[in-house]
Design a protein around this motif. Sequence first.
Motif, PDB file in Angstrom:
ATOM      1  N   GLY A 194      20.272  -7.021  42.653  1.00  0.00           N
ATOM      2  CA  GLY A 194      20.904  -6.217  43.691  1.00  0.00           C
ATOM      3  C   GLY A 194      21.038  -6.997  44.982  1.00  0.00           C
ATOM      4  O   GLY A 194      21.075  -8.226  45.000  1.00  0.00           O
ATOM      5  N   SER A 195      21.103  -6.276  46.090  1.00  0.00           N
ATOM      6  CA  SER A 195      21.215  -6.923  47.397  1.00  0.00           C
ATOM      7  C   SER A 195      19.848  -7.455  47.819  1.00  0.00           C
ATOM      8  O   SER A 195      18.825  -6.799  47.632  1.00  0.00           O
ATOM      9  N   LEU A 212      12.896  -5.771  62.305  1.00  0.00           N
ATOM     10  CA  LEU A 212      13.561  -5.139  61.165  1.00  0.00           C
ATOM     11  C   LEU A 212      13.629  -3.619  61.286  1.00  0.00           C
ATOM     12  O   LEU A 212      14.557  -2.991  60.786  1.00  0.00           O
ATOM     13  N   LYS A 213      12.652  -3.029  61.954  1.00  0.00           N
ATOM     14  CA  LYS A 213      12.609  -1.567  62.069  1.00  0.00           C
ATOM     15  C   LYS A 213      13.840  -1.022  62.801  1.00  0.00           C
ATOM     16  O   LYS A 213      14.214   0.138  62.624  1.00  0.00           O
ATOM     17  N   ASP A 214      14.475  -1.869  63.609  1.00  0.00           N
ATOM     18  CA  ASP A 214      15.635  -1.436  64.392  1.00  0.00           C
ATOM     19  C   ASP A 214      16.966  -1.780  63.724  1.00  0.00           C
ATOM     20  O   ASP A 214      18.021  -1.623  64.334  1.00  0.00           O
ATOM     21  N   TRP A 215      16.921  -2.242  62.492  1.00  0.00           N
ATOM     22  CA  TRP A 215      18.124  -2.708  61.795  1.00  0.00           C
ATOM     23  C   TRP A 215      18.645  -1.611  60.883  1.00  0.00           C
ATOM     24  O   TRP A 215      17.870  -0.872  60.266  1.00  0.00           O
ATOM     25  N   ASN A 216      19.964  -1.517  60.750  1.00  0.00           N
ATOM     26  CA  ASN A 216      20.571  -0.479  59.918  1.00  0.00           C
ATOM     27  C   ASN A 216      20.832  -0.925  58.481  1.00  0.00           C
ATOM     28  O   ASN A 216      21.184  -0.099  57.639  1.00  0.00           O
ATOM     29  N   GLU A 217      20.681  -2.212  58.198  1.00  0.00           N
ATOM     30  CA  GLU A 217      20.942  -2.711  56.847  1.00  0.00           C
ATOM     31  C   GLU A 217      19.837  -2.265  55.883  1.00  0.00           C
ATOM     32  O   GLU A 217      18.679  -2.106  56.275  1.00  0.00           O
ATOM     33  N   ARG A 218      20.209  -2.087  54.603  1.00  0.00           N
ATOM     34  CA  ARG A 218      19.255  -1.718  53.565  1.00  0.00           C
ATOM     35  C   ARG A 218      19.448  -2.635  52.359  1.00  0.00           C
ATOM     36  O   ARG A 218      20.585  -2.997  52.029  1.00  0.00           O
ATOM     37  N   PHE A 219      18.344  -2.971  51.703  1.00  0.00           N
ATOM     38  CA  PHE A 219      18.383  -3.943  50.617  1.00  0.00           C
ATOM     39  C   PHE A 219      17.613  -3.440  49.402  1.00  0.00           C
ATOM     40  O   PHE A 219      16.664  -2.663  49.521  1.00  0.00           O
ATOM     41  N   ASP A 220      18.020  -3.946  48.226  1.00  0.00           N
ATOM     42  CA  ASP A 220      17.313  -3.613  46.986  1.00  0.00           C
ATOM     43  C   ASP A 220      16.031  -4.426  46.829  1.00  0.00           C
ATOM     44  O   ASP A 220      15.057  -3.950  46.242  1.00  0.00           O
ATOM     45  N   CYS A 221      16.058  -5.658  47.327  1.00  0.00           N
ATOM     46  CA  CYS A 221      14.895  -6.541  47.236  1.00  0.00           C
ATOM     47  C   CYS A 221      14.748  -7.337  48.530  1.00  0.00           C
ATOM     48  O   CYS A 221      15.744  -7.643  49.192  1.00  0.00           O
ATOM     49  N   VAL A 222      13.513  -7.658  48.857  1.00  0.00           N
ATOM     50  CA  VAL A 222      13.228  -8.585  49.954  1.00  0.00           C
ATOM     51  C   VAL A 222      12.392  -9.721  49.390  1.00  0.00           C
ATOM     52  O   VAL A 222      11.458  -9.487  48.609  1.00  0.00           O
ATOM     53  N   ILE A 223      12.735 -10.942  49.764  1.00  0.00           N
ATOM     54  CA  ILE A 223      11.919 -12.092  49.397  1.00  0.00           C
ATOM     55  C   ILE A 223      11.307 -12.684  50.661  1.00  0.00           C
ATOM     56  O   ILE A 223      11.958 -12.772  51.701  1.00  0.00           O
ATOM     57  N   LEU A 238       9.733  -3.892  57.023  1.00  0.00           N
ATOM     58  CA  LEU A 238      10.092  -4.022  55.609  1.00  0.00           C
ATOM     59  C   LEU A 238      10.314  -2.651  54.979  1.00  0.00           C
ATOM     60  O   LEU A 238      11.238  -2.459  54.181  1.00  0.00           O
ATOM     61  N   ALA A 239       9.465  -1.700  55.353  1.00  0.00           N
ATOM     62  CA  ALA A 239       9.600  -0.341  54.819  1.00  0.00           C
ATOM     63  C   ALA A 239      10.916   0.293  55.247  1.00  0.00           C
ATOM     64  O   ALA A 239      11.459   1.155  54.544  1.00  0.00           O
ATOM     65  N   THR A 240      11.438  -0.131  56.385  1.00  0.00           N
ATOM     66  CA  THR A 240      12.705   0.403  56.881  1.00  0.00           C
ATOM     67  C   THR A 240      13.897  -0.180  56.131  1.00  0.00           C
ATOM     68  O   THR A 240      14.807   0.545  55.728  1.00  0.00           O
ATOM     69  N   VAL A 241      13.903  -1.493  55.919  1.00  0.00           N
ATOM     70  CA  VAL A 241      15.097  -2.141  55.350  1.00  0.00           C
ATOM     71  C   VAL A 241      15.115  -2.138  53.827  1.00  0.00           C
ATOM     72  O   VAL A 241      16.163  -2.376  53.220  1.00  0.00           O
ATOM     73  N   LEU A 242      13.976  -1.881  53.202  1.00  0.00           N
ATOM     74  CA  LEU A 242      13.921  -1.883  51.743  1.00  0.00           C
ATOM     75  C   LEU A 242      14.184  -0.475  51.218  1.00  0.00           C
ATOM     76  O   LEU A 242      13.543   0.490  51.638  1.00  0.00           O
ATOM     77  N   ARG A 246       8.323  -0.459  47.086  1.00  0.00           N
ATOM     78  CA  ARG A 246       8.385   0.575  48.122  1.00  0.00           C
ATOM     79  C   ARG A 246       8.504   1.937  47.450  1.00  0.00           C
ATOM     80  O   ARG A 246       9.450   2.178  46.697  1.00  0.00           O
ATOM     81  N   VAL A 247       7.545   2.823  47.691  1.00  0.00           N
ATOM     82  CA  VAL A 247       7.539   4.107  46.978  1.00  0.00           C
ATOM     83  C   VAL A 247       7.813   5.303  47.880  1.00  0.00           C
ATOM     84  O   VAL A 247       8.043   6.405  47.397  1.00  0.00           O
TER      85      VAL A 247
END
Length: 203
Positions: A37-38, A94-105, A125-129, A201-202
């Motif tokens: 994914g993204s 990251l908490k202030d970012w609107n982008e969302r991702f399927d995975c973070v490395i 991380l919890a925000t963008v993932l 992330r659950v």
Amino acid sequence: MTVPDRATFETLYAGQAPWDIGKAQQAFVDAADQISGSILDAGCGTGDTALFFAARGQRVTGIDFLEEPIKRAKRKAVERGLAATFLVKDALSLKDWNERFDCVIDSGLFHVFADADRKKYVAGLATVLKPGGRLFLLCFSDEEPGTQGPRRVSTQELRDAFAQGWDIESIRPTRVETRPDLKDFTFSAGGPKAWFAVIRRVA
């Protein structure tokens, strides 16, 4: 062990940073089929891990808080004919970012933060993932002797950092590859001992 500041990273990137090995760390290569994914590469440096996934046809965004490594990452993408997005962006925002991702490395970012910044980073991380998305994290292990390089991290520290709203699926020992010509640092034979964690992330 001293937490590195911006000036330290600027100095390291004035040349070739110790971790700038020209390719993705092996832990991410081995886990590549799980990373889909993204993708956000948090603290991407000069982009080799992000470009490894871009070469697999995935949509990748790499961020770093310094301009120099992002310039180099963009240049590598052009040279390799790969499509990836590289942005100068602080992972602590990251908490202030609107982008969302399927995975973070995370290839060696978590272990550079002081305790307070770790909490801010994990919240970001919890925000963008996306819910159900996974974080793939490589960090120095507390089993690596000495004090050279970044902070050592224990498995308990990882469990504590990701205790709320996360499920730690696995933490396994691995190694970090450094430049073969590195002379200013002394690490374990075979490369610094590290942890590779897969965290979902659950909530």
